[in-house]
Design a protein around this motif. Structure first.
Motif, short mmCIF file in Angstrom:
data_model
loop_
_atom_site.label_atom_id
_atom_site.label_comp_id
_atom_site.label_asym_id
_atom_site.label_seq_id
_atom_site.Cartn_x
_atom_site.Cartn_y
_atom_site.Cartn_z
N VAL A 193 0.84 -1.20 0.00
CA VAL A 193 0.00 0.00 0.00
C VAL A 193 0.87 1.25 0.00
N ARG A 194 1.97 1.23 0.76
CA ARG A 194 2.88 2.38 0.78
C ARG A 194 3.45 2.61 -0.62
N ALA A 195 3.85 1.55 -1.29
CA ALA A 195 4.37 1.69 -2.66
C ALA A 195 3.29 2.22 -3.60
N GLY A 196 2.06 1.76 -3.41
CA GLY A 196 0.97 2.24 -4.25
C GLY A 196 0.71 3.73 -4.06
N ILE A 197 0.85 4.19 -2.83
CA ILE A 197 0.69 5.62 -2.55
C ILE A 197 1.81 6.40 -3.22
N ASP A 198 3.05 5.94 -3.05
CA ASP A 198 4.21 6.65 -3.62
C ASP A 198 4.18 6.68 -5.14
N LYS A 199 3.73 5.60 -5.76
CA LYS A 199 3.73 5.52 -7.21
C LYS A 199 2.44 6.03 -7.84
N LYS A 200 1.50 6.43 -6.98
CA LYS A 200 0.25 7.04 -7.44
C LYS A 200 -0.54 6.12 -8.40
N VAL A 201 -0.60 4.84 -8.06
CA VAL A 201 -1.38 3.91 -8.88
C VAL A 201 -2.86 4.05 -8.54
N ASN A 202 -3.70 3.53 -9.41
CA ASN A 202 -5.15 3.59 -9.16
C ASN A 202 -5.58 2.60 -8.09
N ALA A 203 -5.03 1.39 -8.12
CA ALA A 203 -5.51 0.35 -7.22
C ALA A 203 -4.37 -0.56 -6.76
N VAL A 204 -4.47 -1.00 -5.51
CA VAL A 204 -3.55 -1.99 -4.95
C VAL A 204 -4.38 -3.22 -4.59
N ILE A 205 -3.98 -4.37 -5.11
CA ILE A 205 -4.69 -5.63 -4.85
C ILE A 205 -3.81 -6.49 -3.95
N ILE A 206 -4.33 -6.86 -2.78
CA ILE A 206 -3.57 -7.63 -1.80
C ILE A 206 -4.06 -9.08 -1.77
N ASP A 207 -3.18 -10.01 -2.14
CA ASP A 207 -3.48 -11.43 -1.98
C ASP A 207 -3.13 -11.84 -0.56
#
Length: 372
Positions: A246-260
């Motif tokens: 999630v931290r990487a998703g915030i930093d990279k400004k992606v639309n969605a983070v999917i957690i398995d």
């Protein structure tokens, strides 16, 4: 006397010749060509420039199709297994006399399709009343009434949209939960493809650290569509992987983070508590927008028990039904929604990479009873 003089001359000449030989410089031995060492290539020995082996080519990035209309495109596959239910019911309803025995058979057919006892009984009662009041007996009329009843119980008005858009400065966060063997990790990969096909940027978090195969499988899915995967070594803390994803998703400004997530048996309370921990750790930096529970459509009431336990731990927001193409028990759509009050949002209809589709009630019911 002459002999003495001749001997002296010969001796002098011999001495001079020996001195000349001693004073002559020695010829150096011809240098032998240097043999290449065990670590020297023949090219290097010959003075050639060497280069490191070429890196393997990067995998070609695929562009998946958009999600719109996927279920309609896959309808034929769904219909091959699901129409057994619709045909059985329509055959019963086409009899000349619709007595109690026929209606009981209709109810049994619905129950065998995992609709559930309560919903099956309600469908039969409502259908029986409409047939009697409207005096509808032609195949077309009965089929229309059956479609209307099934659609009403499937729930055409339930909210089925996935929250996959960024919210201000953070990505949408989607947790995928479920026991091993239901297709959970595969669903994560396929969902990533669905979102990429819709123009979203995606990051995958491999928090099922207890199965190395799951981590590698998710990495393969990510590579195919160009989605980054956050992973750690086998046995690492799943919550830390989810947090870093999630931290990487915030930093990279992606639309969605999917957690398995880990898919251990739902009967082990401690492990279910760990799943709750993963969610709490994520929420230290971002809200969890979706918790999708993956269920195997072939498991029937066992799947219902799984759904109940997971819902108590992580507040499930949507159901993903996998293996729906290989069973005539699509009635679990009705049963699980009725039991949990949670909509089915996605269905898996095959083994192909693009066989995960948003659930569309009308297309699903048409596939069950046939709209031709």
């Amino acid at each position: 006397m002459e002999y003495v003089i001749l001997a002296i001359v010969v001796l002098v000449l011999a001495v001079l010749a020996g001195g000349a030989l001693l004073l002559r410089p020695r010829r150096r031995a011809r240098a032998r060509p240097e043999e290449p060492s065990a670590t020297t290539t023949p090219q290097a020995a010959a003075g050639a420039t060497t280069t490191a082996p070429a890196a393997p080519p990067a995998p070609e990035i695929e562009l998946p199709p958009p999600s719109a209309g996927r279920l309609v495109r896959l309808r034929a596959r769904l219909a091959r297994s699901q129409t057994a239910l619709g045909k059985s019911v329509l055959t019963l309803l086409s009899r000349d006399v619709l007595d109690d025995e026929v209606w009981d058979e209709v109810e049994d057919t619905l129950i065998s399709a995992d609709v559930g006892v309560g919903p099956a009984r309600q469908i039969v009662e409502d259908l029986r009343t409409k047939v009697k009041v409207l005096r509808s007996r032609t195949p077309e009329e009965v089929k229309a009434l059956l479609k209307e009843e099934l659609l009403r119980h499937v729930g055409p008005d339930l909210p089925r949209a996935l929250r996959t858009e960024r919210d201000d400065d953070r990505p949408a966060v989607i947790m995928v939960v479920g026991v091993n063997g239901t297709g959970k990790t595969t669903t994560c990969g396929k969902l990533g493809r669905v979102l990429v096909g819709d123009g979203r940027s995606v990051l995958l978090g491999a928090a099922d650290t207890f199965r190395a195969a799951a981590v590698d499988q998710l990495a393969t899915w990510g590579a195919r569509v160009g989605a980054e995967v956050v992973r750690k070594q086998e046995g690492a803390d799943p919550a830390s992987v989810a947090f870093e994803a999630v931290r990487a998703g915030i930093d990279k400004k992606v639309n969605a983070v999917i957690i398995d997530t880990a898919g251990r048996l739902h009967t082990k309370t401690g492990l279910m508590d760990e799943l709750g921990k993963v969610k709490r750790v994520i929420e230290k930096q971002a809200e969890v927008d979706e918790v999708l529970l993956v269920l195997d459509a072939t498991t029937g009431q066992n799947g219902m028990r799984q759904a109940q336990v997971f819902a108590e731990v992580v507040d499930v927001t949507g159901i993903v039904l996998t293996k729906l193409d290989g069973t005539a028990k699509g009635g679990i759509v009705v049963a699980v929604q009725r039991e949990l009050g949670v909509p089915v949002k996605l269905v898996g209809l095959g083994e192909g990479p693009d066989d995960l589709a948003p659930f569309e009630p009308e297309a699903f019911v048409d596939a069950i009873i046939g709209d031709g």
